[in-house]
Design an enzyme around this catalytic site. Structure first.
Site, PDB file in Angstrom:
ATOM      1  CG  ASP A  20     -21.983 -24.225   5.694  1.00  0.00           C
ATOM      2  OD1 ASP A  20     -21.105 -23.729   6.415  1.00  0.00           O
ATOM      3  OD2 ASP A  20     -21.953 -25.398   5.293  1.00  0.00           O
TER       4      ASP A  20
ATOM      5  CG  ASP B  37       4.397  13.972 -11.336  1.00  0.00           C
ATOM      6  OD1 ASP B  37       5.257  14.447 -10.570  1.00  0.00           O
ATOM      7  OD2 ASP B  37       3.405  14.601 -11.725  1.00  0.00           O
TER       8      ASP B  37
ATOM      9  N   GLY C 102       7.717  11.854  -3.258  1.00  0.00           N
ATOM     10  CA  GLY C 102       8.304  13.177  -3.102  1.00  0.00           C
ATOM     11  C   GLY C 102       8.651  13.554  -1.678  1.00  0.00           C
ATOM     12  CG  MET C 103       8.523  17.599  -0.663  1.00  0.00           C
ATOM     13  SD  MET C 103      10.182  17.887  -0.014  1.00  0.00           S
ATOM     14  CE  MET C 103       9.790  18.799   1.473  1.00  0.00           C
TER      15      MET C 103
END
Length: 513
Positions: free
Chosen positions: A36, A299, A434-435
């Site tokens: 512990d 964006d 995007g791409m």
């Protein structure tokens, strides 16, 4: 107490140790068996601390079980008192040692009569509360102990500071980006000509707690830790507090307006002039924070309508949900928290911002929810990041429990105006943009698993044979994942373990995809 192999919030004694190790010259003693006592290593690793953590384990072993713990616990308290000369020693059991039902308060009373240091017992029910609740309770207990003693000794200075000042309550060790947030809050308050009376518990001294009531009001940046202390100070000393998290442009402005309201209210009884922070809000929102401009850019508009899932502690999950919806126009299909004790506040905050609310501390339930919704992105804890990896869904980490990645060397606050920039970047970069999808499709991407499982709570392992994998690869990537998941869902419903081309067409017929 809950037995589990992974939890969002740790056991209660970890919360107590986090508060104790945040104060200067405070030592914690764990009454615990071996196993512990991992806190020291965890804190040193994550916080990259140069010094040893001020925490000692008073080990419960077979000898202690045979003779009782009193002698060993008292000896350890007195030994640390002699070696370290701390201002305060906090004794805490763990969930395991609590089973012994020993009278540790009596041990503390005995040690405090001999020790030069103050000694208190962490008054926490280790079976009923978790790490977060225990930290909140321990901080309030320490503050109450020193202010009550100051009253008894009639040393309390009842006068406020001459200039507007605040206490920041709840910044402490192993907090999610707490050090960066604290630096940002310092900058903001300096801009507003507000002095900082004390920051507790991180870097604070228990001997200075008697000066807490000198501040004009208290700031509670996170609901999880500090709220109990603020409520106590409000009840006993009439100190106002602000519990809004200054996260996101909208809540940031509201936070500053609340500060303005408190300053002007208390200015009436002092020689200070009234303040107007609206020009500051306008300037920071338009010229320092880029998030407001970014939310109107093409964006960000490309993200409009995309589905997301948010999960974390109440403060961060609620704030991120509101930022996604009202500041960036992104849909939140489900928002949730593992802080079940604060569920009502969480529901009240986000009920108008998401389609569904999930209150659970079971990560498997969270995983099944994500697999069912199939969001474009996840914003959650490190566990949701792992779930996202399994489901091929990007994830931005926005909440504790902490990981070494949440202690960046660079400046990464979540609060304040710089925090709005960091959050906007995190949200935008968490989506496949995007791409990226197109390029992954052209070059084969990273979708090469032969065994694919999208349901996180099933024992069935589905195998795609070579013909079905070839057929799947012919489908455009933007539709491939949906076809893949629908096919697997159909296969599980029918008890099919091997997916063939025929199964794919049968699934297409069933789901009309």
């Amino acid at each position: 107490m809950k037995l589990a192999y992974w939890m969002y919030a740790g056991p209660a004694h970890i919360g107590t140790l986090r508060v104790a190790s945040s104060f200067k010259n405070v030592h914690a003693i764990m009454h615990a068996p071996l196993g512990d006592d991992y806190f020291n290593v965890m804190r040193s690793m994550l916080e990259r601390e140069r010094d040893f953590t001020a925490a000692t384990a008073s080990i419960v072993d077979r000898h202690v079980l045979a003779r009782g713990s009193q002698e060993r616990v008292v000896d350890n308290i007195l030994r640390k008192d002699k070696e370290e000369h701390p201002d305060l020693i906090i004794l805490t059991p763990t969930c395991t040692s609590s089973i012994l039902q020993e009278d540790l308060k009596n041990f503390v009373n005995r040690a405090s009569r001999i020790s030069y240091s103050d000694v208190i017992f962490a008054d926490v029910d280790h079976y009923q509360v978790n790490e977060i609740q225990a930290a909140d309770r321990t901080l309030e207990q320490v503050v109450r102990y020193y202010l009550d003693r100051c009253h008894r000794q009639e040393k309390w200075d009842q006068f406020l500071t001459d200039a507007p000042s605040v206490n920041i309550i709840g910044i402490f060790t192993l907090g999610f980006h707490n050090q960066h947030d604290c630096r940002e809050l310092r900058r903001l308050l300096r801009d507003l000509d507000i002095e900082i009376n004390q920051i507790i518990p991180e870097g604070g001294s228990v001997e200075d707690l008697q000066n807490l009531p000198k501040a004009w009001f208290n700031l509670i940046p996170y609901r999880e830790v500090g709220l109990m202390t603020a409520v106590y100070l409000n009840k006993e000393y009439g100190m106002p507090y602000i519990s809004i998290a200054p996260m996101g442009a909208v809540d940031m402005a509201e936070w500053i307006r609340q500060i303005q309201k408190n300053v002007n209210t208390l200015t009436l009884s002092s020689s200070n002039k009234r303040v107007d922070y609206e020009p500051y809000i306008d300037g920071q929102t338009r010229f320092v924070s880029q998030a407001a401009w970014f939310s109107r850019s093409i964006d960000c508009q490309n993200l409009t309508g995309k589905e997301t899932v948010v999960f974390g502690d109440t403060t961060h999950a609620a704030s991120i949900t509101k930022i996604l919806v009202r500041e960036m126009g992104i849909r939140v299909s489900c928002a949730g928290t593992y802080c079940k004790h604060d569920a009502e506040w969480f529901k009240e905050q986000i009920q108008d911002f998401c389609d569904e609310i999930l209150i659970t501390d079971d990560h498997a339930e969270v995983g099944d929810m994500i697999a069912h919704i199939e969001p474009s992105a996840i914003f959650g804890t490190q566990m949701e990041r792992h779930i996202g990896k399994r489901l091929d869904i990007p994830c931005g980490v926005i909440s504790a429990p902490v990981h070494i990645q949440n202690f960046p060397l660079g400046y990464r606050p979540f609060l304040g105006y710089e925090g709005t920039n960091q959050i906007a970047d995190l949200i935008y970069n968490s989506f496949a943009l995007g791409m990226e999808d197109h390029l992954l499709d052209i070059f084969g991407g990273h979708d090469t698993k032969e065994i694919i499982s999208k349901s996180l709570s099933t024992d069935i392992v589905l195998i795609w044979n070579p013909e079905s994998r070839l057929e799947l690869s012919k489908i455009p990537r933007f539709a491939r994942e949906k076809v893949e998941r629908n096919t697997e869902k159909f296969a599980r419903q029918k008890g099919i373990e091997t997916i063939t081309v025929e199964v794919m067409y049968a699934a297409k017929e069933a789901f009309n995809t």
